[in-house]
Design a protein around this motif. Structure first.
Motif, PDB file in Angstrom:
ATOM      1  N   ALA A   2      42.935  -5.516-100.799  1.00 56.65           N
ATOM      2  CA  ALA A   2      42.025  -6.526-101.337  1.00 56.65           C
ATOM      3  C   ALA A   2      41.973  -7.768-100.456  1.00 56.65           C
ATOM      4  O   ALA A   2      40.935  -8.428-100.370  1.00 56.65           O
ATOM      5  CB  ALA A   2      42.446  -6.903-102.762  1.00 56.65           C
ATOM      6  N   GLU A   3      43.087  -8.086 -99.795  1.00 56.20           N
ATOM      7  CA  GLU A   3      43.090  -9.236 -98.879  1.00 56.20           C
ATOM      8  C   GLU A   3      42.061  -9.032 -97.778  1.00 56.20           C
ATOM      9  O   GLU A   3      41.323  -9.952 -97.425  1.00 56.20           O
ATOM     10  CB  GLU A   3      44.471  -9.413 -98.251  1.00 56.20           C
ATOM     11  CG  GLU A   3      45.585  -9.728 -99.211  1.00 56.20           C
ATOM     12  CD  GLU A   3      46.934  -9.700 -98.514  1.00 56.20           C
ATOM     13  OE1 GLU A   3      47.839 -10.420 -98.963  1.00 56.20           O
ATOM     14  OE2 GLU A   3      47.070  -8.935 -97.527  1.00 56.20           O
ATOM     15  N   TRP A   4      42.040  -7.839 -97.216  1.00 58.23           N
ATOM     16  CA  TRP A   4      41.093  -7.538 -96.141  1.00 58.23           C
ATOM     17  C   TRP A   4      39.660  -7.587 -96.654  1.00 58.23           C
ATOM     18  O   TRP A   4      38.772  -8.128 -95.992  1.00 58.23           O
ATOM     19  CB  TRP A   4      41.398  -6.169 -95.542  1.00 58.23           C
ATOM     20  CG  TRP A   4      40.413  -5.736 -94.499  1.00 58.23           C
ATOM     21  CD1 TRP A   4      39.424  -4.803 -94.645  1.00 58.23           C
ATOM     22  CD2 TRP A   4      40.282  -6.238 -93.164  1.00 58.23           C
ATOM     23  NE1 TRP A   4      38.703  -4.673 -93.480  1.00 58.23           N
ATOM     24  CE2 TRP A   4      39.208  -5.541 -92.556  1.00 58.23           C
ATOM     25  CE3 TRP A   4      40.974  -7.190 -92.420  1.00 58.23           C
ATOM     26  CZ2 TRP A   4      38.802  -5.781 -91.246  1.00 58.23           C
ATOM     27  CZ3 TRP A   4      40.574  -7.430 -91.107  1.00 58.23           C
ATOM     28  CH2 TRP A   4      39.506  -6.733 -90.542  1.00 58.23           C
ATOM     29  N   ARG A   5      39.425  -7.072 -97.845  1.00 59.60           N
ATOM     30  CA  ARG A   5      38.068  -7.083 -98.391  1.00 59.60           C
ATOM     31  C   ARG A   5      37.591  -8.518 -98.628  1.00 59.60           C
ATOM     32  O   ARG A   5      36.425  -8.840 -98.390  1.00 59.60           O
ATOM     33  CB  ARG A   5      38.015  -6.264 -99.685  1.00 59.60           C
ATOM     34  CG  ARG A   5      38.196  -4.761 -99.454  1.00 59.60           C
ATOM     35  CD  ARG A   5      37.901  -3.952-100.692  1.00 59.60           C
ATOM     36  NE  ARG A   5      38.896  -4.150-101.743  1.00 59.60           N
ATOM     37  CZ  ARG A   5      40.040  -3.468-101.843  1.00 59.60           C
ATOM     38  NH1 ARG A   5      40.347  -2.556-100.932  1.00 59.60           N
ATOM     39  NH2 ARG A   5      40.880  -3.692-102.837  1.00 59.60           N
ATOM     40  N   ARG A   6      38.469  -9.398 -99.076  1.00 59.05           N
ATOM     41  CA  ARG A   6      38.085 -10.802 -99.250  1.00 59.05           C
ATOM     42  C   ARG A   6      37.798 -11.456 -97.897  1.00 59.05           C
ATOM     43  O   ARG A   6      36.864 -12.257 -97.776  1.00 59.05           O
ATOM     44  CB  ARG A   6      39.187 -11.560 -99.999  1.00 59.05           C
ATOM     45  CG  ARG A   6      39.256 -11.245-101.483  1.00 59.05           C
ATOM     46  CD  ARG A   6      40.147 -12.234-102.208  1.00 59.05           C
ATOM     47  NE  ARG A   6      41.536 -12.098-101.825  1.00 59.05           N
ATOM     48  CZ  ARG A   6      42.419 -11.338-102.460  1.00 59.05           C
ATOM     49  NH1 ARG A   6      42.050 -10.619-103.532  1.00 59.05           N
ATOM     50  NH2 ARG A   6      43.680 -11.275-102.058  1.00 59.05           N
ATOM     51  N   ALA A   7      38.603 -11.119 -96.898  1.00 63.32           N
ATOM     52  CA  ALA A   7      38.363 -11.673 -95.567  1.00 63.32           C
ATOM     53  C   ALA A   7      37.027 -11.187 -95.008  1.00 63.32           C
ATOM     54  O   ALA A   7      36.287 -11.951 -94.367  1.00 63.32           O
ATOM     55  CB  ALA A   7      39.506 -11.292 -94.632  1.00 63.32           C
ATOM     56  N   GLU A   8      36.703  -9.936 -95.240  1.00 65.59           N
ATOM     57  CA  GLU A   8      35.435  -9.386 -94.747  1.00 65.59           C
ATOM     58  C   GLU A   8      34.219 -10.050 -95.379  1.00 65.59           C
ATOM     59  O   GLU A   8      33.134 -10.049 -94.795  1.00 65.59           O
ATOM     60  CB  GLU A   8      35.383  -7.879 -94.996  1.00 65.59           C
ATOM     61  CG  GLU A   8      36.092  -7.032 -93.964  1.00 65.59           C
ATOM     62  CD  GLU A   8      35.632  -5.603 -94.005  1.00 65.59           C
ATOM     63  OE1 GLU A   8      35.228  -5.076 -92.959  1.00 65.59           O
ATOM     64  OE2 GLU A   8      35.674  -5.005 -95.096  1.00 65.59           O
ATOM     65  N   ALA A   9      34.407 -10.608 -96.571  1.00 66.30           N
ATOM     66  CA  ALA A   9      33.284 -11.244 -97.264  1.00 66.30           C
ATOM     67  C   ALA A   9      32.952 -12.613 -96.674  1.00 66.30           C
ATOM     68  O   ALA A   9      31.878 -13.161 -96.948  1.00 66.30           O
ATOM     69  CB  ALA A   9      33.601 -11.382 -98.750  1.00 66.30           C
ATOM     70  N   LEU A  10      33.838 -13.179 -95.856  1.00 61.54           N
ATOM     71  CA  LEU A  10      33.600 -14.483 -95.250  1.00 61.54           C
ATOM     72  C   LEU A  10      32.807 -14.321 -93.954  1.00 61.54           C
ATOM     73  O   LEU A  10      32.901 -13.283 -93.286  1.00 61.54           O
ATOM     74  CB  LEU A  10      34.929 -15.176 -94.957  1.00 61.54           C
ATOM     75  CG  LEU A  10      35.809 -15.481 -96.171  1.00 61.54           C
ATOM     76  CD1 LEU A  10      37.155 -16.030 -95.711  1.00 61.54           C
ATOM     77  CD2 LEU A  10      35.121 -16.463 -97.106  1.00 61.54           C
ATOM     78  N   ASP A  64      40.803 -17.937 -98.804  1.00 68.37           N
ATOM     79  CA  ASP A  64      41.144 -16.523 -98.663  1.00 68.37           C
ATOM     80  C   ASP A  64      41.767 -16.193 -97.314  1.00 68.37           C
ATOM     81  O   ASP A  64      42.327 -15.110 -97.143  1.00 68.37           O
ATOM     82  CB  ASP A  64      39.899 -15.656 -98.890  1.00 68.37           C
ATOM     83  CG  ASP A  64      39.503 -15.590-100.363  1.00 68.37           C
ATOM     84  OD1 ASP A  64      40.401 -15.714-101.216  1.00 68.37           O
ATOM     85  OD2 ASP A  64      38.298 -15.439-100.639  1.00 68.37           O
TER      86      ASP A  64
END
Length: 266
Positions: A110-118, A147
């Motif tokens: 989930a950390e990576w998915r939040r980073a990808e959203a930026l 994030d």
């Protein structure tokens, strides 16, 4: 994996295009890559965030992560949003007007998915179980997006399952010092510094050709007997400021681009 450090360039080279980085006509007393304090320290300080995806079950190979981080730096430097009146151009100029800092953090799930959203760019490596590195426009040292700020900068090292193949002598190579023991994150940032130095010293035509080819490059550790020769060759050299892991002034990377070899030999 903390890599918030400022290297110094101690090699001459061709002047950069206006607005794309400091002139490298020789070591400047106001260089963003000098480990002593300069006027650039008085400017607002920014950092280029890089996030590497490291899943517990399938971490990337170390060399692929280093090469992917270096390409990510080149991709953001050459992106249209970073140039002229692009949406990232002001942040890129502010970052390059001060100290050139890069910080590598790790993410999974989930950390990576939040980073990808930026807003940013994800660059993927070429090895099996390819590395993924996302690079973001520069942010103030004390102004990280939430994030990204919560991500870890230490705690995971990467290994190569097998020794990397010899580097193609016709392609750019970022040579790592054989004398230093750097974490994966620090080495990724250092490789990014080396790639940036090479980019600054290339002509517009040479930059365009490198970009069109997809920024091919290799990151390899130099043979001990060749390291001193590389450092003294006239190619761009990254010297660490000593904020983390290694002593101030340590030579960490030599940027060996074919187009720069001719100038170094001259």
């Amino acid at each position: 994996m903390s890599s918030e450090q400022t290297p110094a360039v101690d090699a001459p080279g061709a002047a950069s295009a206006p607005g794309d980085g400091p002139s490298q006509d020789g070591p400047s007393q106001d260089s963003p890559f000098r480990d002593g304090r300069t006027a650039r320290d008085e400017a607002p300080q920014f950092v280029l965030p890089l996030v590497v995806r490291i899943e517990r079950a399938a971490p990337p190979a170390r060399t692929d992560a280093l090469e992917t981080a270096a390409r990510a730096v080149l991709v953001v430097l050459s992106d249209e949003r970073s140039l002229g009146e692009g949406e990232w151009a002001r942040a890129m100029r502010d970052w390059q007007d001060a100290r050139i800092r890069k910080v590598v953090r790790r993410a999974r799930g989930a950390e990576w998915r939040r980073a990808e959203a930026l807003p940013g760019i994800t660059v993927t490596g070429s090895a099996e179980n390819a590395a993924e590195v996302r690079v973001f426009p520069p942010v103030p040292l004390d102004g990280w997006p939430k994030d990204l700020a919560r991500l870890q900068v230490s705690g995971t090292d990467l290994d190569d399952p097998e020794p990397p193949a010899p580097a193609d002598p016709a392609a750019p190579v970022l040579w790592l010092s054989p004398d230093l023991d750097m974490s994966a994150g620090k080495a990724m940032a250092q490789a990014g510094h080396g790639a940036q130095l090479a980019w600054w010293e290339l002509s517009d035509e040479e930059r365009a050709a490198w970009r069109a080819a997809g920024f091919p490059l290799a990151v390899r550790t130099a043979e001990p007997g060749r390291w001193a020769e590389l450092v003294a060759s006239g190619l761009p050299v990254v010297r660490d400021a000593g904020f983390t892991e290694i002593a101030p002034g340590s030579c960490t990377v030599v940027a060996d681009h074919p187009a720069l070899r001719r100038g170094a030999a001259a």
